[in-house]
Design an enzyme around this catalytic site. Sequence first.
Site, mmCIF file in Angstrom:
data_model
loop_
_atom_site.group_PDB
_atom_site.id
_atom_site.type_symbol
_atom_site.label_atom_id
_atom_site.label_comp_id
_atom_site.label_asym_id
_atom_site.label_seq_id
_atom_site.Cartn_x
_atom_site.Cartn_y
_atom_site.Cartn_z
ATOM 1 N N HIS A 277 0.899 -1.156 0.000
ATOM 2 C CA HIS A 277 0.000 0.000 0.000
ATOM 3 C C HIS A 277 0.933 1.201 0.000
ATOM 4 C CE1 HIS A 277 -3.402 -2.574 1.937
ATOM 5 N NE2 HIS A 277 -3.198 -2.852 0.675
ATOM 6 N N GLU B 73 -8.605 -3.575 -8.185
ATOM 7 C CA GLU B 73 -8.971 -4.845 -7.553
ATOM 8 C C GLU B 73 -10.416 -4.896 -7.037
ATOM 9 O OE1 GLU B 73 -7.080 -5.322 -3.600
ATOM 10 O OE2 GLU B 73 -5.806 -3.632 -4.152
HETATM 11 N N1 GLY Z 1 -2.863 -7.552 -0.774
HETATM 12 C C1 GLY Z 1 -3.418 -6.415 -0.176
HETATM 13 C C2 GLY Z 1 -4.244 -5.684 -1.104
HETATM 14 O O1 GLY Z 1 -4.683 -6.229 -2.099
HETATM 15 O O2 GLY Z 1 -4.466 -4.522 -0.964
HETATM 16 MN MN MN Z 2 -3.769 -7.844 -3.029
HETATM 17 MN MN MN Z 3 -3.956 -4.590 -3.398
#
Ligand code: GLY
Ligand code: MN
Ligand code: MN
Length: 439
Positions: free
Chosen positions: A360, A383
């Site tokens: 992050h 995502e």
């Molecule tokens: N793997 C942590 C996220 O996708 O933010």
């Molecule tokens: Mn992730």
């Molecule tokens: Mn991520």
Amino acid sequence: MPAVSIEKAEFKSRRDRLLAMMEPNSVAIIPAASEVTRSRDTDYPFRQDSDFYYLTGFNEPDAVLVLSTGNVSASTLFCLNKDKQAEIWHGRRIGFEKAKSDYLFDQTCALSELSEQLLDLVNGQQILYYAQGAYPKFDDKIWSLLGTLRSNRSHTAPTAIKDIRGLIHEMRLFKSPAEINVMREACKISAQGHIRAMKFSTPGATEYQLEAELHHHYAMNGARHPAYGTIVGGGDNANILHYTDNCDVLNDGELVLIDSGCELHGYAADITRTFPINGTFSAAQSELYNIVLAAQEAAFAEVKPGGSLSYANKQAMTILTQGLIDLGILQGELSELLNSQACKAFYMHGLGHWLGLDVHDVGDYKQDEKERVFEPGMVLTIEPGLYISHDTKAPEQYKGIGIRIEDNLLVTQHGYENLTASVPKSIHEIEALMQAHHD
Ligand code: GLY
Ligand code: MN
Ligand code: MN
């Protein structure tokens, strides 16, 4: 180790750029990370502080970087003294003499000289740049240094302390060509790890075995550590957003969600794929999966200079909400459901985040109170997900399904480059890969 790397001259030029942004008569103190105890006398694998690493490329604990805009040497590194006994037990140290030429500092000193030398370096400067509270162990050293400077008539203490992080983090948000090459490689290794896990998946295997497939591939390719705790969630475990127990058996007929990426030269990849444990999507799984995929594609279209994460999220949420209406999971008018953000009951997290030395990564998401727009050189994740846990109100066939699809995008002059495109993602691609492997 993969051949990609970042030249020492680039780390020096970052220090020079930061020095040029600092105010006149100022000094910045940026400590490295320390070892962290895991149990009794064993430590966690050492991980350098990201800001310190960004400015030095130096990977030993307890070092300190000092940048001075006044009339003393511009960059000074303090590092652990050479120590034969310590090096026999714990590993080689470069020592301050060699660190100077190898890492292109103006001056280097043994760590044992720190307190004395800091007095000289900070004395008479008006501003001290230091990230208060970020290095609790180091804060006391700073207060004691300021106390000494204030109490001694022949010394002058800085009159202001400023947080240096804003300046460094703005630099870190824009990746250089060398950083992009390292991130491409981190993404490539991670992508291959995901493919390996997909091929290994079969009913009766365990979540930790899939995790082992990924980690094996990372380590075998010079990326010894995952960038964050790997998530392997079979069935309803996928509905726990940060699930890392990874201890259950994978069941026939269920999906598995894997969120994993390696760290290479400090840089993270962050990929999520969700696929059927037995290689074939059921009808209900396909319906939900294609909604998340369409939402991700709609968000991708907004990743270009001038676009923004919040606008991309709006597009994604429109697709997710309409999809949930179509499946009878949400009831009502699209516009009303969008206004009330009804899909948030099934999509609890943000659309993405900056990616770099931290998974992050740093960098402001707003600028002048306004949503930050994308610019070439930024790297981010996209995502979207849908999580229909057993205790939500939904038609029975969708319960226990959690899906997230995550890729890593570099913003380019005209759009984006998907650094993680090589992991199969459409239902057809995933089934083709898994079925070819199992036949
Ligand atoms: N793997 C942590 C996220 O996708 O933010
Ligand atoms: Mn992730
Ligand atoms: Mn991520």
